[in-house]
Design a protein around this motif. Structure first.
Motif, PDB file in Angstrom:
ATOM      1  N   LEU A   1      21.717  14.713  50.503  1.00  0.00           N
ATOM      2  CA  LEU A   1      21.842  13.259  50.634  1.00  0.00           C
ATOM      3  C   LEU A   1      22.949  12.852  51.608  1.00  0.00           C
ATOM      4  N   GLY A   2      23.563  13.838  52.249  1.00  0.00           N
ATOM      5  CA  GLY A   2      24.582  13.555  53.244  1.00  0.00           C
ATOM      6  C   GLY A   2      25.968  13.334  52.687  1.00  0.00           C
ATOM      7  N   MET A   3      26.199  13.692  51.427  1.00  0.00           N
ATOM      8  CA  MET A   3      27.506  13.497  50.816  1.00  0.00           C
ATOM      9  C   MET A   3      28.404  14.706  51.061  1.00  0.00           C
ATOM     10  N   ASN A   4      29.698  14.487  51.038  1.00  0.00           N
ATOM     11  CA  ASN A   4      30.692  15.516  51.335  1.00  0.00           C
ATOM     12  C   ASN A   4      31.042  16.292  50.064  1.00  0.00           C
ATOM     13  N   LYS A   5      30.127  17.135  49.629  1.00  0.00           N
ATOM     14  CA  LYS A   5      30.315  17.923  48.408  1.00  0.00           C
ATOM     15  C   LYS A   5      29.969  19.380  48.684  1.00  0.00           C
ATOM     16  N   ALA A   6      30.700  20.282  48.015  1.00  0.00           N
ATOM     17  CA  ALA A   6      30.422  21.710  48.174  1.00  0.00           C
ATOM     18  C   ALA A   6      30.921  22.462  46.958  1.00  0.00           C
ATOM     19  N   MET A   7      30.460  23.690  46.809  1.00  0.00           N
ATOM     20  CA  MET A   7      30.994  24.586  45.787  1.00  0.00           C
ATOM     21  C   MET A   7      31.109  25.985  46.357  1.00  0.00           C
ATOM     22  N   LEU A   8      32.120  26.695  45.904  1.00  0.00           N
ATOM     23  CA  LEU A   8      32.352  28.084  46.283  1.00  0.00           C
ATOM     24  C   LEU A   8      32.357  28.909  45.007  1.00  0.00           C
ATOM     25  N   VAL A   9      31.498  29.896  44.947  1.00  0.00           N
ATOM     26  CA  VAL A   9      31.366  30.726  43.751  1.00  0.00           C
ATOM     27  C   VAL A   9      32.052  32.063  44.004  1.00  0.00           C
ATOM     28  N   ILE A  10      33.150  32.300  43.296  1.00  0.00           N
ATOM     29  CA  ILE A  10      33.888  33.554  43.489  1.00  0.00           C
ATOM     30  C   ILE A  10      33.630  34.545  42.355  1.00  0.00           C
ATOM     31  N   GLY A  11      32.960  34.095  41.295  1.00  0.00           N
ATOM     32  CA  GLY A  11      32.623  34.987  40.197  1.00  0.00           C
ATOM     33  C   GLY A  11      33.671  34.995  39.095  1.00  0.00           C
ATOM     34  N   HIS A  12      33.254  35.464  37.935  1.00  0.00           N
ATOM     35  CA  HIS A  12      34.128  35.466  36.757  1.00  0.00           C
ATOM     36  C   HIS A  12      35.331  36.386  36.971  1.00  0.00           C
ATOM     37  N   GLU A  13      35.055  37.599  37.407  1.00  0.00           N
ATOM     38  CA  GLU A  13      36.124  38.590  37.515  1.00  0.00           C
ATOM     39  C   GLU A  13      37.156  38.227  38.568  1.00  0.00           C
ATOM     40  N   ARG A  14      36.700  37.832  39.778  1.00  0.00           N
ATOM     41  CA  ARG A  14      37.647  37.498  40.848  1.00  0.00           C
ATOM     42  C   ARG A  14      38.455  36.243  40.530  1.00  0.00           C
ATOM     43  N   SER A  15      37.919  35.355  39.696  1.00  0.00           N
ATOM     44  CA  SER A  15      38.670  34.144  39.363  1.00  0.00           C
ATOM     45  C   SER A  15      39.701  34.392  38.274  1.00  0.00           C
ATOM     46  N   GLU A  16      39.563  35.467  37.479  1.00  0.00           N
ATOM     47  CA  GLU A  16      40.460  35.665  36.340  1.00  0.00           C
ATOM     48  C   GLU A  16      41.334  36.924  36.414  1.00  0.00           C
ATOM     49  N   GLU A  17      40.982  37.859  37.263  1.00  0.00           N
ATOM     50  CA  GLU A  17      41.729  39.128  37.335  1.00  0.00           C
ATOM     51  C   GLU A  17      43.213  38.906  37.610  1.00  0.00           C
ATOM     52  N   TRP A  18      43.534  37.853  38.360  1.00  0.00           N
ATOM     53  CA  TRP A  18      44.898  37.666  38.856  1.00  0.00           C
ATOM     54  C   TRP A  18      45.868  37.263  37.746  1.00  0.00           C
ATOM     55  N   GLY A  19      45.367  36.638  36.713  1.00  0.00           N
ATOM     56  CA  GLY A  19      46.221  36.372  35.565  1.00  0.00           C
ATOM     57  C   GLY A  19      46.693  37.655  34.922  1.00  0.00           C
ATOM     58  N   MET A  20      45.813  38.667  34.900  1.00  0.00           N
ATOM     59  CA  MET A  20      46.167  39.962  34.324  1.00  0.00           C
ATOM     60  C   MET A  20      47.080  40.752  35.264  1.00  0.00           C
ATOM     61  N   LYS A  21      46.897  40.558  36.564  1.00  0.00           N
ATOM     62  CA  LYS A  21      47.788  41.218  37.525  1.00  0.00           C
ATOM     63  C   LYS A  21      49.224  40.730  37.346  1.00  0.00           C
ATOM     64  N   HIS A  22      49.400  39.416  37.301  1.00  0.00           N
ATOM     65  CA  HIS A  22      50.753  38.864  37.223  1.00  0.00           C
ATOM     66  C   HIS A  22      51.306  38.877  35.800  1.00  0.00           C
ATOM     67  N   MET A  23      50.483  39.261  34.833  1.00  0.00           N
ATOM     68  CA  MET A  23      50.972  39.432  33.467  1.00  0.00           C
ATOM     69  C   MET A  23      52.057  40.506  33.401  1.00  0.00           C
ATOM     70  N   THR A  24      51.959  41.498  34.269  1.00  0.00           N
ATOM     71  CA  THR A  24      52.943  42.587  34.236  1.00  0.00           C
ATOM     72  C   THR A  24      54.364  42.065  34.425  1.00  0.00           C
ATOM     73  N   GLU A  25      54.510  40.980  35.195  1.00  0.00           N
ATOM     74  CA  GLU A  25      55.845  40.481  35.530  1.00  0.00           C
ATOM     75  C   GLU A  25      56.549  39.878  34.317  1.00  0.00           C
ATOM     76  N   TRP A  26      55.772  39.171  33.457  1.00  0.00           N
ATOM     77  CA  TRP A  26      56.436  38.583  32.285  1.00  0.00           C
ATOM     78  C   TRP A  26      56.353  39.483  31.056  1.00  0.00           C
ATOM     79  N   LEU A  27      55.421  40.447  31.072  1.00  0.00           N
ATOM     80  CA  LEU A  27      55.313  41.354  29.937  1.00  0.00           C
ATOM     81  C   LEU A  27      56.394  42.437  29.963  1.00  0.00           C
ATOM     82  N   GLN A  28      56.703  42.955  31.141  1.00  0.00           N
ATOM     83  CA  GLN A  28      57.652  44.062  31.210  1.00  0.00           C
ATOM     84  C   GLN A  28      58.983  43.767  30.519  1.00  0.00           C
TER      85      GLN A  28
END
Length: 268
Positions: A221-248
């Motif tokens: 319809l000519g509207m300025n809308k979009a979506m980017l699908v990065i997947g479940h794993e790529r969107s959430e893995e980084w929380g677990m990566k940086h968990m090491t910094e506050w868990l240690q």
């Protein structure tokens, strides 16, 4: 520390004394009284992650997602399944405890999955004042450039796009993991795009007849809308990566490592 003590200190750090009457955050394998020799954080305790954790000297894996293929790690349906039996045997041979840390991680203020993703993107200062960590304002850029940036930062070969690659975007929504399915309300992602006047929604999971169809029709319809699908794993893995910094610091001299579960897909 033993496994139970590590679990308790993580939950306490996440949300104080609050405990859920029902949760998937359970000790999936192993014993609570086992002494912890090393900890691995990861998005999912895949066979490869389990193997690498053992090689690193860890005997506790903290995983964000289930280990045995259903949301609550239910085992009644899987007994005598050859995949389950082989994976379970490897876990037991390694003496590996696996604890799922999902609900309490999302309950933290701020949500620690988002915290990790924003650190990986360098978007900590881009968040708009909103009750949930969903809305961001960035410098105007083309959708194609935003997609390239995500691929580089999140170490992706491909991502899915709905919308015109040459459109300009600045107001961005992020719904990680299964959040982009609506968190129990199917229309929520579309309502969020409308109410917050979003140009782009960055998604984890998708259903093709909801947000995907909405954005596709908007584009037609000519509207300025979009979506980017990065997947479940790529969107959430980084929380677990940086968990090491506050868990240690919480576990003293117990070694803490992150192991990337990686995307489950090959692209041909």
């Amino acid at each position: 520390m033993n496994v139970q003590q590590v679990m308790e200190i993580v939950m306490q750090d996440s949300c104080g004394d609050q405990r859920l009457p029902e949760t998937g955050d359970v000790l999936v394998t192993g014993r609570g009284d086992s002494v912890v020799t090393g900890i691995v954080t990861t998005y999912m305790a895949t066979v490869d992650v389990i193997r690498q954790a053992h090689a690193a000297g860890a005997n506790l894996i903290i995983t964000h997602e289930p280990t045995f293929y259903t949301g609550a790690d239910q085992l009644d349906w899987i007994q005598h399944d050859p995949v389950y039996e082989a994976k379970r045997k490897r876990i037991e041979d390694y003496g590996m405890a696996i604890w799922r840390y999902h609900d309490y991680m999302h309950m933290a203020m701020p949500d620690r999955i988002y915290t990790g993703l924003l650190r990986e993107l360098g978007w900590e200062s881009k968040q708009v004042d909103y009750p949930h960590p969903w809305i961001y304002e960035i410098e105007p850029m083309q959708l194609s450039d935003l997609a390239k940036m995500l691929k580089q930062k999140l170490k992706m070969d491909v991502l899915q796009v709905v919308g015109r690659p040459d459109m300009t975007c600045s107001r961005i929504g992020i719904l990680v993991g299964g959040g982009s399915l609506g968190l129990g309300k199917e229309s929520m992602p579309m309502e969020l795009m409308r109410e917050q006047q979003l140009d782009v929604m960055i998604c984890g999971e998708i259903t093709e007849w909801t947000l995907c169809a909405y954005v596709n029709d908007a584009t037609m319809l000519g509207m300025n809308k979009a979506m980017l699908v990065i997947g479940h794993e790529r969107s959430e893995e980084w929380g677990m990566k940086h968990m090491t910094e506050w868990l240690q610091p919480l576990v003293g001299n117990i070694p803490v490592h992150f192991i990337d579960a990686k995307e489950p897909f090959l692209y041909l």
